[in-house]
Motif scaffolding. Structure first.
Motif, PDB file in Angstrom:
ATOM      1  N   GLU B  96     -45.900  32.658  -4.704  1.00  0.00           N
ATOM      2  CA  GLU B  96     -46.850  33.031  -3.654  1.00  0.00           C
ATOM      3  C   GLU B  96     -46.192  32.967  -2.270  1.00  0.00           C
ATOM      4  OE1 GLU B  96     -49.607  34.502  -3.838  1.00  0.00           O
ATOM      5  OE2 GLU B  96     -50.008  34.417  -1.685  1.00  0.00           O
ATOM      6  N   ALA B  97     -45.367  31.941  -2.068  1.00  0.00           N
ATOM      7  CA  ALA B  97     -44.664  31.812  -0.787  1.00  0.00           C
ATOM      8  C   ALA B  97     -43.704  32.980  -0.583  1.00  0.00           C
ATOM      9  CB  ALA B  97     -43.913  30.490  -0.729  1.00  0.00           C
ATOM     10  N   ALA B  98     -43.030  33.392  -1.654  1.00  0.00           N
ATOM     11  CA  ALA B  98     -42.126  34.550  -1.559  1.00  0.00           C
ATOM     12  C   ALA B  98     -42.922  35.807  -1.232  1.00  0.00           C
ATOM     13  CB  ALA B  98     -41.354  34.720  -2.866  1.00  0.00           C
ATOM     14  N   ARG B  99     -44.094  35.907  -1.840  1.00  0.00           N
ATOM     15  CA  ARG B  99     -44.938  37.079  -1.594  1.00  0.00           C
ATOM     16  C   ARG B  99     -45.407  37.097  -0.128  1.00  0.00           C
ATOM     17  NH1 ARG B  99     -48.443  36.256  -5.537  1.00  0.00           N
ATOM     18  NH2 ARG B  99     -47.315  37.436  -7.100  1.00  0.00           N
ATOM     19  N   GLY B 129     -37.795  29.584 -10.978  1.00  0.00           N
ATOM     20  CA  GLY B 129     -38.375  30.141  -9.755  1.00  0.00           C
ATOM     21  C   GLY B 129     -37.780  31.497  -9.414  1.00  0.00           C
ATOM     22  N   ILE B 130     -36.468  31.605  -9.525  1.00  0.00           N
ATOM     23  CA  ILE B 130     -35.797  32.878  -9.225  1.00  0.00           C
ATOM     24  C   ILE B 130     -36.281  33.968 -10.182  1.00  0.00           C
ATOM     25  CG2 ILE B 130     -33.560  34.062  -9.306  1.00  0.00           C
ATOM     26  CD1 ILE B 130     -32.318  31.409  -8.276  1.00  0.00           C
ATOM     27  N   GLU B 131     -36.370  33.631 -11.455  1.00  0.00           N
ATOM     28  CA  GLU B 131     -36.834  34.614 -12.445  1.00  0.00           C
ATOM     29  C   GLU B 131     -38.258  35.069 -12.128  1.00  0.00           C
ATOM     30  OE1 GLU B 131     -34.132  32.932 -16.176  1.00  0.00           O
ATOM     31  OE2 GLU B 131     -36.265  32.419 -16.063  1.00  0.00           O
ATOM     32  N   ALA B 132     -39.099  34.107 -11.776  1.00  0.00           N
ATOM     33  CA  ALA B 132     -40.508  34.440 -11.500  1.00  0.00           C
ATOM     34  C   ALA B 132     -40.629  35.277 -10.226  1.00  0.00           C
ATOM     35  CB  ALA B 132     -41.318  33.154 -11.365  1.00  0.00           C
ATOM     36  N   ILE B 133     -39.860  34.951  -9.222  1.00  0.00           N
ATOM     37  CA  ILE B 133     -39.918  35.733  -7.970  1.00  0.00           C
ATOM     38  C   ILE B 133     -39.410  37.151  -8.233  1.00  0.00           C
ATOM     39  CG2 ILE B 133     -38.956  35.982  -5.644  1.00  0.00           C
ATOM     40  CD1 ILE B 133     -38.834  32.861  -5.576  1.00  0.00           C
ATOM     41  N   ASN B 134     -38.271  37.248  -8.913  1.00  0.00           N
ATOM     42  CA  ASN B 134     -37.703  38.577  -9.171  1.00  0.00           C
ATOM     43  C   ASN B 134     -38.648  39.465  -9.976  1.00  0.00           C
ATOM     44  OD1 ASN B 134     -35.321  38.326  -7.740  1.00  0.00           O
ATOM     45  ND2 ASN B 134     -34.196  37.452  -9.469  1.00  0.00           N
ATOM     46  N   ALA B 135     -39.475  38.843 -10.803  1.00  0.00           N
ATOM     47  CA  ALA B 135     -40.412  39.626 -11.617  1.00  0.00           C
ATOM     48  C   ALA B 135     -41.568  40.169 -10.791  1.00  0.00           C
ATOM     49  CB  ALA B 135     -40.950  38.749 -12.755  1.00  0.00           C
ATOM     50  N   GLU B 136     -41.838  39.546  -9.655  1.00  0.00           N
ATOM     51  CA  GLU B 136     -43.062  39.927  -8.932  1.00  0.00           C
ATOM     52  C   GLU B 136     -42.867  40.347  -7.475  1.00  0.00           C
ATOM     53  OE1 GLU B 136     -46.508  37.487  -9.389  1.00  0.00           O
ATOM     54  OE2 GLU B 136     -45.715  36.530 -11.188  1.00  0.00           O
ATOM     55  N   VAL B 137     -41.746  39.990  -6.873  1.00  0.00           N
ATOM     56  CA  VAL B 137     -41.580  40.212  -5.429  1.00  0.00           C
ATOM     57  C   VAL B 137     -40.229  40.859  -5.162  1.00  0.00           C
ATOM     58  CG1 VAL B 137     -41.649  39.126  -3.144  1.00  0.00           C
ATOM     59  CG2 VAL B 137     -42.872  38.056  -5.057  1.00  0.00           C
ATOM     60  N   GLU B 138     -40.260  41.847  -4.259  1.00  0.00           N
ATOM     61  CA  GLU B 138     -39.004  42.505  -3.900  1.00  0.00           C
ATOM     62  C   GLU B 138     -38.435  41.821  -2.656  1.00  0.00           C
ATOM     63  OE1 GLU B 138     -37.392  47.034  -3.225  1.00  0.00           O
ATOM     64  OE2 GLU B 138     -39.393  46.721  -4.036  1.00  0.00           O
ATOM     65  N   ILE B 139     -37.505  40.933  -2.869  1.00  0.00           N
ATOM     66  CA  ILE B 139     -36.904  40.195  -1.756  1.00  0.00           C
ATOM     67  C   ILE B 139     -35.578  39.594  -2.223  1.00  0.00           C
ATOM     68  CG2 ILE B 139     -37.956  37.900  -2.215  1.00  0.00           C
ATOM     69  CD1 ILE B 139     -38.658  37.990   0.912  1.00  0.00           C
ATOM     70  N   GLN B 140     -34.671  39.420  -1.297  1.00  0.00           N
ATOM     71  CA  GLN B 140     -33.395  38.773  -1.624  1.00  0.00           C
ATOM     72  C   GLN B 140     -33.595  37.261  -1.633  1.00  0.00           C
ATOM     73  OE1 GLN B 140     -30.526  40.504  -2.293  1.00  0.00           O
ATOM     74  NE2 GLN B 140     -29.872  41.609  -0.485  1.00  0.00           N
ATOM     75  N   ILE B 141     -32.976  36.585  -2.599  1.00  0.00           N
ATOM     76  CA  ILE B 141     -33.168  35.137  -2.707  1.00  0.00           C
ATOM     77  C   ILE B 141     -31.897  34.403  -2.291  1.00  0.00           C
ATOM     78  CG2 ILE B 141     -33.674  33.219  -4.265  1.00  0.00           C
ATOM     79  CD1 ILE B 141     -35.325  35.238  -5.932  1.00  0.00           C
ATOM     80  N   ALA B 142     -32.106  33.458  -1.387  1.00  0.00           N
ATOM     81  CA  ALA B 142     -31.029  32.552  -0.974  1.00  0.00           C
ATOM     82  C   ALA B 142     -31.430  31.143  -1.413  1.00  0.00           C
ATOM     83  CB  ALA B 142     -30.838  32.608   0.531  1.00  0.00           C
TER      84      ALA B 142
END
Lengths: 58, 331
Positions: B96-99, B129-142
């Protein structure tokens, strides 16, 4: 009834603490002075007191 | 003797060669009357070597408080009587925070943990967390998870973490007055491993921790030697219960000179506004910094404190006609 400062945990309200709370989430429960478990997110925060429940920024 | 800004105009603006330590000190020592001139040159350098785009990022703490290290500025150290309690973020809240971050137009989302280095439980949580974000949000992860082993560097790289943050925090000569539980060199070693693994290096620090101007110049030169992709610049926000709680805020003019000098020392680096700017610079100073070398910002809240309203920052970028860097430009 609120008795404690959410910023420093001491009794009463303090001008400096109120100013600080513009840029910080509460850290102490205003009702019982317990330190709360706080999670800050990009657009908000939650603060949970074990006795009195959760506050949110919303 | 030729004026330092005349030298910088030729050396940095025209030739793209950053200032050295002695030159950086000259810039930091300029009188306030020359601040406007310094900022204008730093802005020209930023536009020439980086362009008008601004990189926007959001950050989140997945593991708050209870850190065994003694970084004297940090409210998350378990060694001080800070009011910050330990907390652990679950995966749905992380997504949700990534979104929320992506909705601002941000291209970067940094997952941060208050640790010396990650243990297996944290690494597992970050991977999920990375897997879940990549599945739902288009953003680069650091990520920013403290000091790493080579295995951990390799793991993060293989999971698609494109940038790793690990701040040197301050000049090497000042570091022992800020942290005693590990060394500046240990941090440097992690940064080298990160670079060798192919991740982008994000490395900056905090201004206002009792360092001299000479040490600020030293820090700028040490960052230039490291040559990171990004430098996040924080200004000390003295935290209750920490050894630095009584330190004064950095004066606005001094902060702006630091921003401009870091830009002139690091002409091609992403120079990011991070924590403390709200107190040190306020609204007007924030604008001045964006017109004085800054080309990236953390929008919204920080790890344990709150930032300016994200919409205010985004409106400011619109007013300054500085487009937000698109995701396609970062890939």
């Amino acid at each position: 009834m609120e008795k404690y400062c959410e910023h420093c945990g001491e009794a009463g309200e303090h001008a400096a603490c109120l100013r600080a709370l513009r840029l910080e989430p509460p850290r102490f429960c205003a009702r019982c002075r317990r330190r709360m478990v706080v999670q800050v997110t990009p657009r908000g925060w939650t603060a949970r007191c074990a006795e009195h429940g959760t506050l949110t920024s919303a | 003797m030729t004026d330092i800004l005349t030298i910088a105009r030729q050396q940095v603006l025209e030739e793209g060669r950053g200032l050295d330590q002695a030159q950086a000190l000259e810039c930091l020592s300029l009188p306030d009357e020359r601040l406007e001139e310094l900022l204008a040159l730093a802005h020209e350098v930023r536009m020439r070597w980086c362009g008008p785009e601004v990189e926007v990022e959001g950050i989140i703490s997945v593991k708050t408080g209870g850190c065994p290290e003694d970084c004297h500025f940090c409210s998350q150290s378990g060694q001080f009587s800070s009011p910050v309690r330990a907390a652990w973020l679950d995966i749905p809240s992380l997504v949700e925070a990534a979104r929320e971050t992506a909705k601002t137009g941000a291209t970067e989302f940094c997952i941060v943990a208050a640790v010396r280095g990650p243990d297996q439980r944290l690494m597992d949580q970050v991977k999920k967390g990375i897997e879940a974000i990549n599945a739902e949000v288009e953003i680069q992860i650091a990520c920013s998870l403290g000091m790493l082993t080579q295995e951990q560097v390799d793991a993060l790289s293989s999971w698609g973490v494109h940038r790793y943050n690990h701040n040197l925090e301050t000049a090497r000569s000042h570091f022992p007055k800020v942290v005693t539980t590990h060394t500046w060199e240990e941090r440097w070693d992690t940064l080298q491993m990160v670079r060798e693994a192919g991740m982008e290096v994000c490395c900056g620090g905090l201004i206002g921790m009792g360092e001299t101007l000479e040490q600020r110049a030293e820090f700028a030169a040490q960052l230039a030697e490291l040559d990171p992709h990004e430098v996040p610049l924080n200004f000390l926000n003295p935290r209750p219960g920490t050894p630095f709680e009584e330190f004064p805020l950095v004066e606005g003019a001094e902060a702006l000179k630091t921003i401009a000098t870091f830009r002139l020392t690091l002409p091609r680096t992403i120079l990011r506004y991070a924590g403390g700017r709200e107190l040190t610079l306020g609204d007007l100073g924030t604008k001045d910094g964006l017109l004085g070398g800054i080309n990236a910002m953390i929008v919204g809240n920080y790890l344990t404190t709150l930032g300016r309203n994200a919409d205010k920052d985004l409106d400011l970028l619109t007013e300054l006609q500085m487009p937000i860097k698109a995701l396609s430009q970062t890939l």
